[in-house]
Scaffold this active site. Structure first.
Site, PDB file in Angstrom:
ATOM      1  N   GLY A  46      20.176  37.798  45.118  1.00 20.52           N
ATOM      2  CA  GLY A  46      20.465  38.120  43.899  1.00 20.52           C
ATOM      3  C   GLY A  46      20.056  39.597  43.444  1.00 20.52           C
ATOM      4  N   GLN A  51      18.457  46.862  38.362  1.00 21.81           N
ATOM      5  CA  GLN A  51      17.934  46.954  39.557  1.00 21.81           C
ATOM      6  C   GLN A  51      18.604  48.328  40.050  1.00 21.81           C
ATOM      7  OE1 GLN A  51      17.706  42.696  40.926  1.00 21.81           O
ATOM      8  NE2 GLN A  51      15.868  43.759  42.081  1.00 21.81           N
ATOM      9  N   CYS A  89      11.232  39.791  45.546  1.00 21.84           N
ATOM     10  CA  CYS A  89      12.413  40.610  44.809  1.00 21.84           C
ATOM     11  C   CYS A  89      12.715  42.047  45.549  1.00 21.84           C
ATOM     12  CB  CYS A  89      11.597  40.947  43.259  1.00 21.84           C
ATOM     13  SG  CYS A  89      12.613  41.993  42.203  1.00 21.84           S
ATOM     14  N   LEU A  90      13.861  42.262  45.496  1.00 23.51           N
ATOM     15  CA  LEU A  90      14.133  43.633  46.082  1.00 23.51           C
ATOM     16  C   LEU A  90      13.518  44.814  45.486  1.00 23.51           C
ATOM     17  CD1 LEU A  90      17.995  43.180  46.858  1.00 23.51           C
ATOM     18  CD2 LEU A  90      16.218  43.042  48.456  1.00 23.51           C
ATOM     19  N   HIS A 131      15.273  34.175  37.894  1.00 23.52           N
ATOM     20  CA  HIS A 131      14.612  35.307  38.404  1.00 23.52           C
ATOM     21  C   HIS A 131      15.495  36.684  37.814  1.00 23.52           C
ATOM     22  CE1 HIS A 131      12.742  37.857  41.453  1.00 23.52           C
ATOM     23  NE2 HIS A 131      13.805  38.776  41.415  1.00 23.52           N
ATOM     24  N   GLU A 132      16.949  36.252  37.794  1.00 24.93           N
ATOM     25  CA  GLU A 132      17.811  37.671  37.493  1.00 24.93           C
ATOM     26  C   GLU A 132      17.894  37.707  35.819  1.00 24.93           C
ATOM     27  OE1 GLU A 132      18.298  39.535  40.019  1.00 24.93           O
ATOM     28  OE2 GLU A 132      17.924  38.004  41.596  1.00 24.93           O
ATOM     29  N   HIS A 135      14.871  39.677  35.123  1.00 20.98           N
ATOM     30  CA  HIS A 135      15.284  41.231  35.185  1.00 20.98           C
ATOM     31  C   HIS A 135      15.978  41.780  33.863  1.00 20.98           C
ATOM     32  CE1 HIS A 135      14.039  42.383  39.235  1.00 20.98           C
ATOM     33  NE2 HIS A 135      14.632  41.510  39.808  1.00 20.98           N
TER      34      HIS A 135
HETATM   35 NI    NI Z   1      14.197  40.682  41.721  1.00 24.36          NI
END
Ligand code: NI
Length: 159
Positions: A46, A51, A89-90, A131-132, A135
Site C-alpha cells: 500500500g 509518502q 513500511c516503504l 496502516h495507510e 499515514h
Molecule cells: Ni507505510
C-alpha cells in the site's frame, strides 16, 4: 505514468495530517496513477499520498495481483478484535516490527470515480487499511513501539 520518490522517515511530510480531497480532478487522477505505479515498482502492499509528498487523503492498496483498491478520504468507521502482526513500511526501509492491529475494520471512502465505497476487511487487507489511514494522520507503525529496539531488520524475526 511515473514512479515517484518515496519519502522516508524522518521527512516532515510524513508527520503532517493530510487534507481532504474536495474534487477528484485530472491532477488527483494523475497522482493516483503515479501512486499505483510507484507502489508496484517498490513491491509495496500500500501507499499513502503523503509518502510521495502530496498531503492529500488518498491511499492505494494492492488487493491482489491484478486489483488495486483506491480509497479517497477514507474513514475507518469500526474496528473489531486485535491481533499481533509483523509490519513494515516503504517509508521505514529495511525494518519491521510486531505491533497490534484490529482484526477487522469497516472503511468508508470514495473511489476514484467518486462513488461511495463501503468495505469490511480482515487479515492483511484490514492491516493495510489501518496502516495507510495512519499515514494520512501522520502516524507511522514505529509510533506503536515502546522502544526502537523492538525494530528488527527485514527478514530476521526476533526470538
Ligand atoms: Ni507505510
Amino acid at each position: 505514468m511515473a514512479v515517484l520518490k518515496i519519502r522516508t522517515n524522518p521527512d516532515p511530510v510524513l508527520r503532517k495530517k493530510a487534507r481532504k480531497v474536495n474534487s477528484i480532478d485530472v491532477s488527483v487522477n494523475r497522482l493516483i496513477d503515479n501512486m499505483i505505479e510507484t507502489m508496484q515498482e517498490s513491491s509495496g502492499i500500500g501507499l499513502a499520498a503523503n509518502q510521495v509528498g502530496a498531503p492529500l487523503r488518498i491511499v492505494v492498496i494492492q488487493e491482489s495481483d491484478d486489483e488495486v483498491l483506491v480509497l479517497i478520504n477514507p474513514e475507518i468507521v469500526e474496528t473489531v478484535g486485535e491481533r499481533t502482526v509483523i509490519e513494515g513500511c516503504l517509508s521505514v526501509p529495511g525494518y519491521q516490527a510486531e505491533i497490534c492491529r484490529a482484526e477487522t475494520v469497516r472503511v468508508r471512502a470514495k473511489g476514484r470515480h467518486g462513488r461511495l465505497i463501503r468495505r469490511k476487511a480482515s487479515d492483511l487487507l484490514a492491516q493495510a487499511i489501518q496502516h495507510e489511514v495512519d499515514h494520512l494522520n501522520g502516524v507511522l507503525f514505529i509510533d506503536y513501539l515502546a522502544d526502537k529496539s523492538q525494530l528488527f531488520k527485514t527478514g530476521s524475526r526476533p526470538d
